[in-house]
Scaffold this motif. Structure first.
Motif, PDB file in Angstrom:
ATOM      1  N   TYR A   1     -24.312  37.740   3.740  1.00 37.92           N
ATOM      2  CA  TYR A   1     -25.539  37.237   5.058  1.00 37.92           C
ATOM      3  C   TYR A   1     -24.266  36.839   5.837  1.00 37.92           C
ATOM      4  O   TYR A   1     -24.239  38.099   6.912  1.00 37.92           O
ATOM      5  N   GLY A   2     -23.160  36.202   5.712  1.00 37.26           N
ATOM      6  CA  GLY A   2     -22.383  35.961   6.548  1.00 37.26           C
ATOM      7  C   GLY A   2     -20.908  36.809   7.186  1.00 37.26           C
ATOM      8  O   GLY A   2     -21.603  36.834   8.921  1.00 37.26           O
ATOM      9  N   ALA A   3     -20.893  37.179   6.788  1.00 37.67           N
ATOM     10  CA  ALA A   3     -19.525  38.354   7.416  1.00 37.67           C
ATOM     11  C   ALA A   3     -20.310  40.018   6.950  1.00 37.67           C
ATOM     12  O   ALA A   3     -19.480  40.175   8.769  1.00 37.67           O
ATOM     13  N   GLY A   4     -22.430  40.202   6.797  1.00 37.99           N
ATOM     14  CA  GLY A   4     -22.544  40.661   7.639  1.00 37.99           C
ATOM     15  C   GLY A   4     -23.185  40.595   8.989  1.00 37.99           C
ATOM     16  O   GLY A   4     -23.237  41.100   9.711  1.00 37.99           O
ATOM     17  N   LEU A   5     -23.238  39.043   9.243  1.00 36.81           N
ATOM     18  CA  LEU A   5     -23.364  38.610  10.508  1.00 36.81           C
ATOM     19  C   LEU A   5     -22.891  38.499  11.623  1.00 36.81           C
ATOM     20  O   LEU A   5     -22.767  39.422  12.407  1.00 36.81           O
ATOM     21  N   ALA A   6     -21.295  38.477  11.075  1.00 37.73           N
ATOM     22  CA  ALA A   6     -19.885  38.358  12.026  1.00 37.73           C
ATOM     23  C   ALA A   6     -19.885  39.729  12.338  1.00 37.73           C
ATOM     24  O   ALA A   6     -19.286  39.739  13.320  1.00 37.73           O
ATOM     25  N   GLY A   7     -19.748  40.500  11.552  1.00 36.19           N
ATOM     26  CA  GLY A   7     -19.452  41.944  11.655  1.00 36.19           C
ATOM     27  C   GLY A   7     -20.664  42.734  12.597  1.00 36.19           C
ATOM     28  O   GLY A   7     -19.459  43.072  13.895  1.00 36.19           O
ATOM     29  N   ILE A   8     -21.716  42.545  12.937  1.00 40.13           N
ATOM     30  CA  ILE A   8     -22.470  43.276  13.620  1.00 40.13           C
ATOM     31  C   ILE A   8     -22.229  42.083  15.143  1.00 40.13           C
ATOM     32  O   ILE A   8     -22.422  43.037  16.027  1.00 40.13           O
ATOM     33  N   PHE A   9     -22.483  41.565  15.417  1.00 44.98           N
ATOM     34  CA  PHE A   9     -21.631  40.225  16.225  1.00 44.98           C
ATOM     35  C   PHE A   9     -20.696  40.635  16.763  1.00 44.98           C
ATOM     36  O   PHE A   9     -20.599  41.243  17.972  1.00 44.98           O
ATOM     37  N   ASN A  10     -19.445  41.384  16.076  1.00 48.19           N
ATOM     38  CA  ASN A  10     -18.184  41.512  16.410  1.00 48.19           C
ATOM     39  C   ASN A  10     -18.013  42.881  16.900  1.00 48.19           C
ATOM     40  O   ASN A  10     -17.468  43.388  18.569  1.00 48.19           O
ATOM     41  N   GLY A  11     -19.069  43.951  16.862  1.00 43.61           N
ATOM     42  CA  GLY A  11     -19.102  45.236  17.083  1.00 43.61           C
ATOM     43  C   GLY A  11     -19.780  45.247  18.681  1.00 43.61           C
ATOM     44  O   GLY A  11     -19.500  45.989  19.447  1.00 43.61           O
ATOM     45  N   ALA A  12     -21.262  44.265  18.191  1.00 45.85           N
ATOM     46  CA  ALA A  12     -22.104  44.277  19.790  1.00 45.85           C
ATOM     47  C   ALA A  12     -20.966  43.959  20.882  1.00 45.85           C
ATOM     48  O   ALA A  12     -21.611  44.235  21.636  1.00 45.85           O
ATOM     49  N   PHE A  13     -20.795  42.555  20.470  1.00 44.41           N
ATOM     50  CA  PHE A  13     -19.851  42.158  21.774  1.00 44.41           C
ATOM     51  C   PHE A  13     -18.458  42.516  22.371  1.00 44.41           C
ATOM     52  O   PHE A  13     -18.342  42.817  23.271  1.00 44.41           O
ATOM     53  N   LYS A  14     -17.704  43.725  21.400  1.00 44.13           N
ATOM     54  CA  LYS A  14     -16.668  44.754  22.172  1.00 44.13           C
ATOM     55  C   LYS A  14     -17.503  45.711  22.458  1.00 44.13           C
ATOM     56  O   LYS A  14     -17.074  46.027  23.887  1.00 44.13           O
ATOM     57  N   LYS A  15     -18.366  46.078  22.490  1.00 46.74           N
ATOM     58  CA  LYS A  15     -19.251  46.977  23.025  1.00 46.74           C
ATOM     59  C   LYS A  15     -19.984  47.260  23.967  1.00 46.74           C
ATOM     60  O   LYS A  15     -20.057  47.254  25.237  1.00 46.74           O
TER      61      LYS A  15
END
Length: 406
Positions: A193-207
């Motif tokens: 859960y945690g790694a998946g959610l953080a990864g999605i936030f990471n990509g969206a924030f940079k976008k």
């Protein structure tokens, strides 16, 4: 994890089934005197138990309502709640125990996406429905290649919580456009859960144009985050995003603020619990969390549920997933009624009941206490609402509710 506002507590009440038929009828025929069990799997002790107990008692209230109001004439329901302690191996053992109990017609849970991965195959092999009120990892319903090619792994698995594909992006959008943050330090607990959610936030924030000042990982159960705090301080980040549960994030924010790094920590629904504020104290002020759906206390249909939860003195926290657990249990109960009605008012033979309930849940369409309850072709909820909460005056306060359309 995944997945309204509250203030409640602990201590598990475990009700077990007394058998599949009180009248001794073990196959089809008359359903007079039939007792069916709804299983619950969640962390009822230890880490994550505040939210896990909210799941258990959400199901209990639904079962009590079904029995009191005779939702399925001739059928009574009981709850069998098992503690997975947030451990995948324990969850798998619990799933095996539930499918081995002939009276169990379906299960609600688990809380954690990582635990769900260990349980899905067990339930699928037994053709028994499993509905999680809180799992948010996209792979559970859409497959490991969900970003490029969605494929449903198990037809028996459903959820009343929306996915991290939406939650992570919703959080990033609020961080950038709502908080006006430009530089995020991203941390996760290395769990599904945690790694998946953080990864999605990471990509969206940079976008969106944001900068990731740094990334790091912690272990569940860690208590000393001194080195992490040093890294965050040196990075110049204006916020921290944490993928994981409240057990660690409540300590991270306390140590962060204690080191005079006064920037907000934001996380997902795994962080949205009263325990977070109780443990972090004043350090929690200004921190944020996203969670599934809209605040339960703003939904007229959920008022009776909340009143009952409080009057019963149930422990745990209903705020994150209690109402979604109620609706998950209700979906199973309504599916039993649909199967019974379609079979001339009688329950089918026990070897057919579970698979028919799975099919009936797929066709669910009713007004639950969290809103419309129905599922798409992947088993995902069609309710895509999300809410950002912020700690203000020692309480979680909703600051934005909506959907993410990306």
């Amino acid at each position: 994890m995944v997945i309204l506002t509250s203030v409640l507590t602990t201590g598990a009440l475990t009700l077990t089934a007394c058998g599949s038929r009180d009248n001794g009828n073990k196959s089809g025929g008359s359903s007079s005197g039939t007792t069916l069990t709804i299983g619950v799997d969640a962390p009822l002790s230890g880490e994550n138990s505040t939210t896990g107990l909210g799941i258990q008692y959400g199901v209990q209230i639904a079962v009590d309502d079904a029995n009191k109001n005779n939702w399925v004439p001739g059928v009574k329901f009981k709850v069998k709640a098992l503690d997975d302690k947030a451990q995948p191996a324990t969850g798998q053992s619990n799933a095996t125990a539930l499918v081995g109990d002939a009276s169990v017609v379906g299960a609600v849970g688990p809380l954690n996406s990582g635990v769900a991965q260990s349980m899905q195959q067990v339930f699928n092999s037994a053709n028994m429905v499993e509905i999680s009120p809180s799992n948010t990892n996209p792979t559970l319903t859409q497959g490991k290649d969900w970003q490029t090619s969605k494929s449903r792994p198990y037809k028996t698995y459903f959820r009343t919580a929306t996915t991290d594909a939406l939650q992570g992006s919703f959080a990033a959008d609020y961080a950038w456009n709502g908080l006006k943050k430009k530089k995020a330090f991203i941390v996760d607990d290395k769990q599904t859960y945690g790694a998946g959610l953080a990864g999605i936030f990471n990509g969206a924030f940079k976008k969106l144009g944001g900068t990731v000042a740094g990334t790091d990982h912690v272990n569940t159960g860690d208590t000393d985050f001194g080195s992490l705090v040093t890294k965050i301080k040196a990075s110049g980040a204006d916020m921290v995003y944490y993928g994981g549960q409240y057990d660690e994030s409540e300590k991270i924010t306390k140590q962060l603020k204690g080191a005079k790094v006064n920037i907000p920590l934001m996380g997902g629904d795994g962080m949205y619990a009263t325990t977070y504020i109780q443990t972090a104290g004043k350090a929690a002020e200004g921190d944020l969390a996203t969670s599934v759906g809209v605040p339960a206390d703003t939904l007229p249909a959920a008022k009776s549920f909340i009143d009952t939860y409080k009057s019963k003195g149930y422990k745990g926290d209903y705020g994150a997933y209690g109402a979604y657990s109620y609706d998950a249990a209700t979906a199973i109960i309504k599916a039993v009624k649909a199967v019974k009605d379609a079979n001339g008012g009688k329950l089918p033979a026990s070897d057919q009941l579970r698979s028919k309930v799975v099919d009936a849940v797929q066709k669910s369409s009713f007004d639950g206490i969290t809103g419309k309850v129905s599922f798409d072709q992947y088993g995902d909820t069609t309710n895509k609402q999300l809410t950002v909460y912020q700690v203000k005056g020692g309480k979680w306060v909703a600051v934005k509710t909506g959907t993410f359309n990306g």
